[in-house]
Scaffold this active site. Sequence first.
Site, PDB file in Angstrom:
ATOM      1  N   ASP A   1       0.860  -1.186   0.000  1.00  0.00           N
ATOM      2  CA  ASP A   1       0.000   0.000   0.000  1.00  0.00           C
ATOM      3  C   ASP A   1       0.895   1.235   0.000  1.00  0.00           C
ATOM      4  OD1 ASP A   1      -2.022   1.804   0.266  1.00  0.00           O
ATOM      5  OD2 ASP A   1      -2.671   1.176   2.244  1.00  0.00           O
TER       6      ASP A   1
ATOM      7  N   PHE B   1     -10.254  -1.411   0.277  1.00  0.00           N
ATOM      8  CA  PHE B   1      -9.918  -2.407   1.278  1.00  0.00           C
ATOM      9  C   PHE B   1     -10.346  -3.786   0.784  1.00  0.00           C
ATOM     10  CE2 PHE B   1     -10.222  -4.959   5.079  1.00  0.00           C
ATOM     11  CZ  PHE B   1      -9.048  -4.626   5.727  1.00  0.00           C
TER      12      PHE B   1
HETATM   13  P1  5GP Z   1       1.938  -0.666   3.673  1.00  0.00           P
HETATM   14  O1  5GP Z   1       2.961  -0.751   4.784  1.00  0.00           O
HETATM   15  O2  5GP Z   1       2.488  -0.985   2.309  1.00  0.00           O
HETATM   16  O3  5GP Z   1       1.183   0.635   3.690  1.00  0.00           O
HETATM   17  O4  5GP Z   1       0.803  -1.691   4.030  1.00  0.00           O
HETATM   18  C1  5GP Z   1       0.980  -3.011   3.911  1.00  0.00           C
HETATM   19  C2  5GP Z   1       0.215  -3.783   4.971  1.00  0.00           C
HETATM   20  O5  5GP Z   1      -1.053  -3.181   5.312  1.00  0.00           O
HETATM   21  C3  5GP Z   1      -0.098  -5.138   4.409  1.00  0.00           C
HETATM   22  O6  5GP Z   1       0.939  -6.054   4.704  1.00  0.00           O
HETATM   23  C4  5GP Z   1      -1.423  -5.482   5.053  1.00  0.00           C
HETATM   24  O7  5GP Z   1      -1.160  -6.121   6.285  1.00  0.00           O
HETATM   25  C5  5GP Z   1      -2.087  -4.151   5.324  1.00  0.00           C
HETATM   26  N1  5GP Z   1      -3.080  -3.804   4.270  1.00  0.00           N
HETATM   27  C6  5GP Z   1      -2.965  -2.805   3.357  1.00  0.00           C
HETATM   28  N2  5GP Z   1      -4.060  -2.746   2.563  1.00  0.00           N
HETATM   29  C7  5GP Z   1      -4.880  -3.739   2.954  1.00  0.00           C
HETATM   30  C8  5GP Z   1      -6.183  -4.196   2.491  1.00  0.00           C
HETATM   31  O8  5GP Z   1      -6.810  -3.679   1.559  1.00  0.00           O
HETATM   32  N3  5GP Z   1      -6.720  -5.261   3.143  1.00  0.00           N
HETATM   33  C9  5GP Z   1      -6.097  -5.870   4.191  1.00  0.00           C
HETATM   34  N4  5GP Z   1      -6.721  -6.901   4.750  1.00  0.00           N
HETATM   35  N5  5GP Z   1      -4.875  -5.474   4.644  1.00  0.00           N
HETATM   36  C10 5GP Z   1      -4.272  -4.409   4.038  1.00  0.00           C
END
Ligand code: 5GP
Length: 188
Positions: free
Chosen positions: A102, A163
């Site tokens: 993300d 999400f």
């Molecule tokens: P980042 O550190 O890249 O912002 O986020 C990554 C982490 O956020 C992922 O490993 C996951 O655990 C969580 N995450 C981000 N977007 C989603 C989503 O749409 N659904 C779910 N279930 N988890 C998400």
Amino acid sequence: MDPQIGDVLLTADEIAARVRQLGRTLARAYRGREPVLVAIMNGCVLFLADLVRRWPGPLDLEFISAASYDGTRPGRVRLALPAGFASRVAGRAVLVIDDIYDTGSTLATVCRQLRTLGPTEVRTLVMFRKRRRAPAARRPALARRRRARGGPDWVGFDIPDRFVVGYGLDYRGRYRNLPYLALLRQAP
Ligand code: 5GP
Ligand code: MG
């Protein structure tokens, strides 16, 4: 089907086809080497299990966990490494695997810490990457920040900035076992 589950973004068959391709790509990329796959738990467990069965060739598996202090705010990530982990990645080619990318802060934190342990290289693979819904004016800045964070090297699917649950991804601990990727009817 659970009434909370909304549109299916990717079916089990679509996911399986892409995982087969990724297995071939990675087998080629690591031919003649024996990488250590560092899987970030728990989200990537389904992806990892499917991927390694499509990846002929020697590899080692390691599991770590990364938890955000605050699931909604990026940038604060705490890692838990198993005993003896450092000695098992030193001098090795490491491939970090996560479920979804993300902001990129989870992967950036993991890679930064791994590099202090003396691997020969650190590369990254994520199953899903969100197309961020940044205002047009901020898009170049966001793209730059993601690039500066250095990843990911391989991506399964680019998906909308919504999400999602299923194929390892949960909402409050549920839905990880769905074989497809779906939206929640009421996004958190
Ligand atoms: P980042 O550190 O890249 O912002 O986020 C990554 C982490 O956020 C992922 O490993 C996951 O655990 C969580 N995450 C981000 N977007 C989603 C989503 O749409 N659904 C779910 N279930 N988890 C998400
Ligand atoms: Mg995660």
